[in-house]
Design a protein around this motif. Sequence first.
Motif, mmCIF file in Angstrom:
data_model
loop_
_atom_site.group_PDB
_atom_site.id
_atom_site.type_symbol
_atom_site.label_atom_id
_atom_site.label_comp_id
_atom_site.label_asym_id
_atom_site.label_seq_id
_atom_site.Cartn_x
_atom_site.Cartn_y
_atom_site.Cartn_z
ATOM 1 N N ALA A 111 9.130 6.082 12.169
ATOM 2 C CA ALA A 111 7.672 6.072 12.014
ATOM 3 C C ALA A 111 7.191 7.405 11.454
ATOM 4 O O ALA A 111 6.308 7.452 10.584
ATOM 5 C CB ALA A 111 7.006 5.779 13.354
ATOM 6 N N ILE A 112 7.791 8.504 11.942
ATOM 7 C CA ILE A 112 7.430 9.836 11.446
ATOM 8 C C ILE A 112 7.745 9.928 9.954
ATOM 9 O O ILE A 112 6.940 10.409 9.153
ATOM 10 C CB ILE A 112 8.189 10.919 12.251
ATOM 11 N N PHE A 113 8.919 9.426 9.574
ATOM 12 C CA PHE A 113 9.302 9.495 8.161
ATOM 13 C C PHE A 113 8.345 8.676 7.302
ATOM 14 O O PHE A 113 7.906 9.137 6.242
ATOM 15 C CB PHE A 113 10.742 9.015 7.976
ATOM 16 N N TYR A 114 8.005 7.472 7.753
ATOM 17 C CA TYR A 114 7.032 6.638 7.033
ATOM 18 C C TYR A 114 5.729 7.410 6.844
ATOM 19 O O TYR A 114 5.157 7.440 5.760
ATOM 20 C CB TYR A 114 6.741 5.359 7.824
ATOM 21 N N ALA A 115 5.253 8.013 7.943
ATOM 22 C CA ALA A 115 3.965 8.713 7.885
ATOM 23 C C ALA A 115 4.025 9.842 6.862
ATOM 24 O O ALA A 115 3.098 10.034 6.072
ATOM 25 C CB ALA A 115 3.609 9.257 9.264
ATOM 26 N N ALA A 144 0.826 -1.201 0.000
ATOM 27 C CA ALA A 144 0.000 0.000 0.000
ATOM 28 C C ALA A 144 0.867 1.260 0.000
ATOM 29 O O ALA A 144 0.369 2.348 -0.218
ATOM 30 C CB ALA A 144 -0.910 -0.002 1.220
ATOM 31 N N ALA A 145 2.165 1.097 0.270
ATOM 32 C CA ALA A 145 3.034 2.254 0.343
ATOM 33 C C ALA A 145 3.183 2.891 -1.031
ATOM 34 O O ALA A 145 3.185 2.198 -2.048
ATOM 35 C CB ALA A 145 4.405 1.842 0.858
ATOM 36 N N PRO A 146 3.297 4.188 -1.068
ATOM 37 C CA PRO A 146 3.397 4.863 -2.349
ATOM 38 C C PRO A 146 4.781 4.662 -2.963
ATOM 39 O O PRO A 146 5.781 4.590 -2.236
ATOM 40 C CB PRO A 146 3.183 6.329 -1.977
ATOM 41 N N GLU A 147 4.819 4.558 -4.261
ATOM 42 C CA GLU A 147 6.118 4.487 -4.943
ATOM 43 C C GLU A 147 6.394 5.874 -5.490
ATOM 44 O O GLU A 147 6.038 6.196 -6.619
ATOM 45 C CB GLU A 147 6.054 3.430 -6.046
ATOM 46 N N ASP A 148 6.968 6.706 -4.655
ATOM 47 C CA ASP A 148 7.136 8.109 -5.015
ATOM 48 C C ASP A 148 8.520 8.319 -5.613
ATOM 49 O O ASP A 148 9.523 8.154 -4.933
ATOM 50 C CB ASP A 148 6.942 8.983 -3.781
ATOM 51 N N VAL A 149 8.547 8.658 -6.883
ATOM 52 C CA VAL A 149 9.829 8.782 -7.566
ATOM 53 C C VAL A 149 10.607 9.988 -7.033
ATOM 54 O O VAL A 149 11.822 9.950 -6.909
ATOM 55 C CB VAL A 149 9.611 8.909 -9.082
ATOM 56 N N SER A 150 9.880 11.056 -6.658
ATOM 57 C CA SER A 150 10.570 12.277 -6.242
ATOM 58 C C SER A 150 11.378 12.049 -4.974
ATOM 59 O O SER A 150 12.330 12.756 -4.697
ATOM 60 C CB SER A 150 9.553 13.386 -6.010
ATOM 61 N N LEU A 151 10.979 11.026 -4.169
ATOM 62 C CA LEU A 151 11.713 10.772 -2.938
ATOM 63 C C LEU A 151 12.886 9.838 -3.162
ATOM 64 O O LEU A 151 13.679 9.611 -2.265
ATOM 65 C CB LEU A 151 10.771 10.156 -1.898
ATOM 66 N N ARG A 152 12.963 9.255 -4.376
ATOM 67 C CA ARG A 152 14.071 8.321 -4.597
ATOM 68 C C ARG A 152 15.219 9.060 -5.246
ATOM 69 O O ARG A 152 15.227 9.314 -6.447
ATOM 70 C CB ARG A 152 13.604 7.164 -5.464
ATOM 71 N N ALA A 153 16.212 9.364 -4.439
ATOM 72 C CA ALA A 153 17.347 10.132 -4.934
ATOM 73 C C ALA A 153 18.117 9.334 -5.977
ATOM 74 O O ALA A 153 18.800 9.909 -6.819
ATOM 75 C CB ALA A 153 18.253 10.509 -3.774
ATOM 76 N N SER A 154 18.010 8.001 -5.927
ATOM 77 C CA SER A 154 18.899 7.172 -6.749
ATOM 78 C C SER A 154 18.288 6.825 -8.092
ATOM 79 O O SER A 154 18.840 6.006 -8.797
ATOM 80 C CB SER A 154 19.206 5.870 -6.032
ATOM 81 N N ALA A 155 17.131 7.434 -8.438
ATOM 82 C CA ALA A 155 16.459 7.028 -9.658
ATOM 83 C C ALA A 155 17.448 6.951 -10.819
ATOM 84 O O ALA A 155 17.828 7.969 -11.391
ATOM 85 C CB ALA A 155 15.326 8.010 -9.968
ATOM 86 N N GLY A 176 4.176 8.598 3.136
ATOM 87 C CA GLY A 176 2.869 8.095 2.724
ATOM 88 C C GLY A 176 1.916 9.228 2.431
ATOM 89 O O GLY A 176 1.278 9.274 1.385
ATOM 90 N N ARG A 177 1.857 10.185 3.352
ATOM 91 C CA ARG A 177 0.853 11.230 3.260
ATOM 92 C C ARG A 177 1.174 12.255 2.179
ATOM 93 O O ARG A 177 0.302 12.670 1.433
ATOM 94 C CB ARG A 177 0.768 11.933 4.613
ATOM 95 N N VAL A 178 2.458 12.628 2.093
ATOM 96 C CA VAL A 178 2.813 13.720 1.175
ATOM 97 C C VAL A 178 2.514 13.333 -0.249
ATOM 98 O O VAL A 178 1.895 14.080 -1.004
ATOM 99 C CB VAL A 178 4.300 14.105 1.357
ATOM 100 N N SER A 179 2.899 12.103 -0.646
ATOM 101 C CA SER A 179 2.684 11.741 -2.048
ATOM 102 C C SER A 179 1.193 11.594 -2.308
ATOM 103 O O SER A 179 0.729 11.883 -3.398
ATOM 104 C CB SER A 179 3.430 10.455 -2.384
ATOM 105 N N ARG A 180 0.420 11.155 -1.280
ATOM 106 C CA ARG A 180 -1.010 11.038 -1.487
ATOM 107 C C ARG A 180 -1.626 12.427 -1.710
ATOM 108 O O ARG A 180 -2.451 12.615 -2.585
ATOM 109 C CB ARG A 180 -1.651 10.370 -0.270
ATOM 110 N N SER A 181 -1.195 13.407 -0.904
ATOM 111 C CA SER A 181 -1.787 14.735 -1.045
ATOM 112 C C SER A 181 -1.349 15.372 -2.364
ATOM 113 O O SER A 181 -2.090 16.131 -2.972
ATOM 114 C CB SER A 181 -1.399 15.617 0.135
#
Lengths: 358, 152
Positions: free
Chosen positions: A340-344, A188-199, A347-352
């Motif tokens: 846990a804060i980072f996970y939260a 269920a976790a988002p696959e957010d490309v912008s957070l992956r520095a190593s793309a 998850g939330r930022v990419s959803r918003s």
Amino acid sequence: MSLLLASPELELVFSALLLTLVAGLVVALLAARSVLTCILLMSAFSLTMALWLMTMDAPDVAFTEASVGAGVSTMILLGAALSSTDVIPSLRPGRLWFPAVACLAAFIGMALIVPDLPVFGDPGSPPSAYVGRLYLEQTPHDIGAPNVVTAVLASYRGFDTLGETTVIFAAGVGVLLLLGGQVRSPDAAPEDVSLRASAGSPVLSVAARLLIPIICLYAFYVLAHGEFGAGGGFQAGVILAAALILHALVFGVRETMKALPVGVVRACAALGVLGYAAVGFLAILNGGRFLDYDALLSPVFEAGLPSSHLAGGHHHWGQRIGILAIETGVMLAVASTMTAIFYAFTGRVSRSDAAGAS
Amino acid sequence: MTLALVLTPYVYGLGFFMMAAGLLIALTSRHLIKRLIGLGVFQTSAGVFYILLSKVSGGTAAIRLEADSPAAEALASRLDAAYIAAHGVDGVVYSNPLPHVLILTAIVVGAATLAVGLAIIVRIRETYGTVDFEEISALEARALRDVREDEA
């Protein structure tokens, strides 16, 4: 810092110069017009602050400032703000004058007390002459740990530190309540490309693969070595969290959640605080007071153990074990809460963002 | 000691300046994340004041050294014996560890509270679609006006 410069007075000049650099970064922050610039300036501010703290004989604080301010805070800010790199528009002048006057008044008010403050570096000043000196004198006798900061943090003021660990845990719970935090399974976790520095960068992933185990090992070294040198549970926890967040940034948060599920992280945060409190209750069960580590081991058992370093002939195994136990609890609580804060956030930022784009 | 007398107003002044500047950023920035960063600067500067009070001239970090170890002797060689006798503990002059303890935990708690502030900002962005303080104020004012018109 002690052996770097020949004269103690030059030391003070050097630290005043470093503080000027820190203040200069604050001026740059005042003028910064982009969020990304602000975050990076704050990171630089923290790192320079850590250097300055080293010149002020505060290696433990410097360690914390470097790992928290320049490390985890920056990562969390980047995680929450990467998509909003826009330019900050300037305030209407009409809205500026009242806060500016208020801050100027605050500055003048604080500056007025300078003549009453102790001289910079004065050894006989009230803050340094009484209770601080008492801790320095009594630590080898009472605690038997060379690092007085750890002794005060974990033993003399262990109850305060329990409260502070609870505050960190509560802040983590607050973030999860605010952001929902329903992301439980890695799928269920988002696959957010912008957070992956190593793309698409093999260099980053190979370097991270090498670095992450070493960072984790270093965290445990910092934890175990806190009694003897700079370090302790807070720093170790933040370093461990930094390793996990680095993993998430390079390989994607989905991979990290597979390796370390959200439920485990949240349970560990609670376990850390509970473990800390459990050491306190264990001391009560053994007939001592809350967090009185001397009561952890029975005197008969302790008499059979060898005397510890710098102990002046006293046995301090109860203190040593108690400090290590609560520092482990602190490390677990801090590392898990930050993760846990980072996970939260991820998850939330990419959803918003997805909601904002649609 | 004269050099220290000159430095005293300068270093305290810098600390107070950073505190006031952090407050100014927190009060006047339009972007909420920059406000939060200003609050962080304000908090760290409060720590600067504590650490400034803890420094002892010629002192070293509060990690106890054996009285006759080479490190302790190297430290002692820079100071005169009367100074060490007056202000040292077992032959070594240390800086005051107590402010260090207070600020160490405050920094970690500061990071945790920063995260709570950021979480609130994320929720604000979801609700208002912006993190610009002026735009949020305008939206609020408009909503308030609509409510008043409905009542009227």
